[in-house]
Design a protein around this motif. Sequence first.
Motif, mmCIF file in Angstrom:
data_model
loop_
_atom_site.group_PDB
_atom_site.id
_atom_site.type_symbol
_atom_site.label_atom_id
_atom_site.label_comp_id
_atom_site.label_asym_id
_atom_site.label_seq_id
_atom_site.Cartn_x
_atom_site.Cartn_y
_atom_site.Cartn_z
ATOM 1 N N UNK A 1 25.173 -3.279 -45.210
ATOM 2 C CA UNK A 1 25.041 -4.666 -45.632
ATOM 3 C C UNK A 1 25.230 -4.739 -47.138
ATOM 4 N N UNK A 2 25.892 -5.783 -47.571
ATOM 5 C CA UNK A 2 26.139 -6.009 -48.991
ATOM 6 C C UNK A 2 25.940 -7.490 -49.281
ATOM 7 N N UNK A 3 25.579 -7.786 -50.515
ATOM 8 C CA UNK A 3 25.459 -9.173 -50.948
ATOM 9 C C UNK A 3 26.566 -9.452 -51.951
ATOM 10 N N UNK A 4 27.320 -10.514 -51.702
ATOM 11 C CA UNK A 4 28.419 -10.886 -52.592
ATOM 12 C C UNK A 4 27.852 -11.563 -53.840
ATOM 13 N N UNK A 5 28.668 -11.685 -54.898
ATOM 14 C CA UNK A 5 28.201 -12.367 -56.115
ATOM 15 C C UNK A 5 27.747 -13.812 -55.863
ATOM 16 N N UNK A 6 28.249 -14.440 -54.805
ATOM 17 C CA UNK A 6 27.841 -15.814 -54.488
ATOM 18 C C UNK A 6 26.544 -15.868 -53.676
ATOM 19 N N UNK A 7 25.996 -14.687 -53.327
ATOM 20 C CA UNK A 7 24.730 -14.634 -52.598
ATOM 21 C C UNK A 7 24.874 -14.500 -51.097
ATOM 22 N N UNK A 8 26.104 -14.489 -50.592
ATOM 23 C CA UNK A 8 26.320 -14.342 -49.153
ATOM 24 C C UNK A 8 26.103 -12.886 -48.750
ATOM 25 N N UNK A 9 25.402 -12.676 -47.645
ATOM 26 C CA UNK A 9 25.153 -11.319 -47.151
ATOM 27 C C UNK A 9 26.221 -10.942 -46.129
ATOM 28 N N UNK A 10 26.867 -9.808 -46.335
ATOM 29 C CA UNK A 10 27.936 -9.337 -45.462
ATOM 30 C C UNK A 10 27.438 -8.095 -44.728
ATOM 31 N N UNK A 11 27.445 -8.159 -43.398
ATOM 32 C CA UNK A 11 27.045 -7.028 -42.573
ATOM 33 C C UNK A 11 28.285 -6.422 -41.951
ATOM 34 N N UNK A 12 28.296 -5.093 -41.817
ATOM 35 C CA UNK A 12 29.437 -4.466 -41.169
ATOM 36 C C UNK A 12 29.035 -3.152 -40.533
ATOM 37 N N UNK A 13 29.876 -2.718 -39.619
ATOM 38 C CA UNK A 13 29.734 -1.420 -38.973
ATOM 39 C C UNK A 13 30.818 -0.523 -39.557
ATOM 40 N N UNK A 14 30.445 0.605 -40.105
ATOM 41 C CA UNK A 14 31.420 1.486 -40.753
ATOM 42 C C UNK A 14 32.433 2.078 -39.783
ATOM 43 N N UNK A 15 32.110 2.146 -38.497
ATOM 44 C CA UNK A 15 33.059 2.673 -37.504
ATOM 45 C C UNK A 15 33.691 1.546 -36.690
ATOM 46 N N UNK A 16 33.411 0.302 -37.076
ATOM 47 C CA UNK A 16 34.006 -0.893 -36.458
ATOM 48 C C UNK A 16 33.754 -0.969 -34.954
ATOM 49 N N UNK A 17 32.527 -0.632 -34.541
ATOM 50 C CA UNK A 17 32.172 -0.669 -33.124
ATOM 51 C C UNK A 17 31.414 -1.935 -32.755
ATOM 52 N N UNK A 18 31.242 -2.846 -33.695
ATOM 53 C CA UNK A 18 30.436 -4.048 -33.472
ATOM 54 C C UNK A 18 31.240 -5.182 -32.860
ATOM 55 N N UNK A 19 30.507 -6.168 -32.340
ATOM 56 C CA UNK A 19 31.107 -7.417 -31.900
ATOM 57 C C UNK A 19 31.286 -8.273 -33.145
ATOM 58 N N UNK A 20 32.440 -8.910 -33.276
ATOM 59 C CA UNK A 20 32.784 -9.620 -34.515
ATOM 60 C C UNK A 20 31.966 -10.883 -34.755
ATOM 61 N N UNK A 21 31.888 -11.767 -33.780
ATOM 62 C CA UNK A 21 31.183 -13.027 -34.001
ATOM 63 C C UNK A 21 30.344 -13.372 -32.784
ATOM 64 N N UNK A 22 29.057 -13.476 -32.900
ATOM 65 C CA UNK A 22 28.275 -13.147 -34.083
ATOM 66 C C UNK A 22 28.179 -11.629 -34.233
ATOM 67 N N UNK A 23 27.987 -11.172 -35.448
ATOM 68 C CA UNK A 23 27.914 -9.735 -35.697
ATOM 69 C C UNK A 23 26.767 -9.148 -34.895
#
Length: 59
Positions: free
Chosen positions: A12-34
């Motif tokens: 998880x990372x927070x962008x400069x605008x304050x939005x939190x971005x979640x991701x799976x490093x191996x791209x095994x997740x469902x896209x929407x909703x994460x």
Amino acid sequence: MGVRQDCRHYSTRTTPTGEQVQRCRVDANEKAPFACPEFCLFFEPRSITDAGWQRFDDR
């Protein structure tokens, strides 16, 4: 299934605008909703050294 924050591939990372971005490093997740798939084959417990640490840029 929700997000497995205890998985070492979860990031998880927070962008400069304050939005939190979640991701799976191996791209095994469902896209929407994460979300992580139930019984994910890539699940690995997060090591104790990763948990609770935050990185800050020195810029």
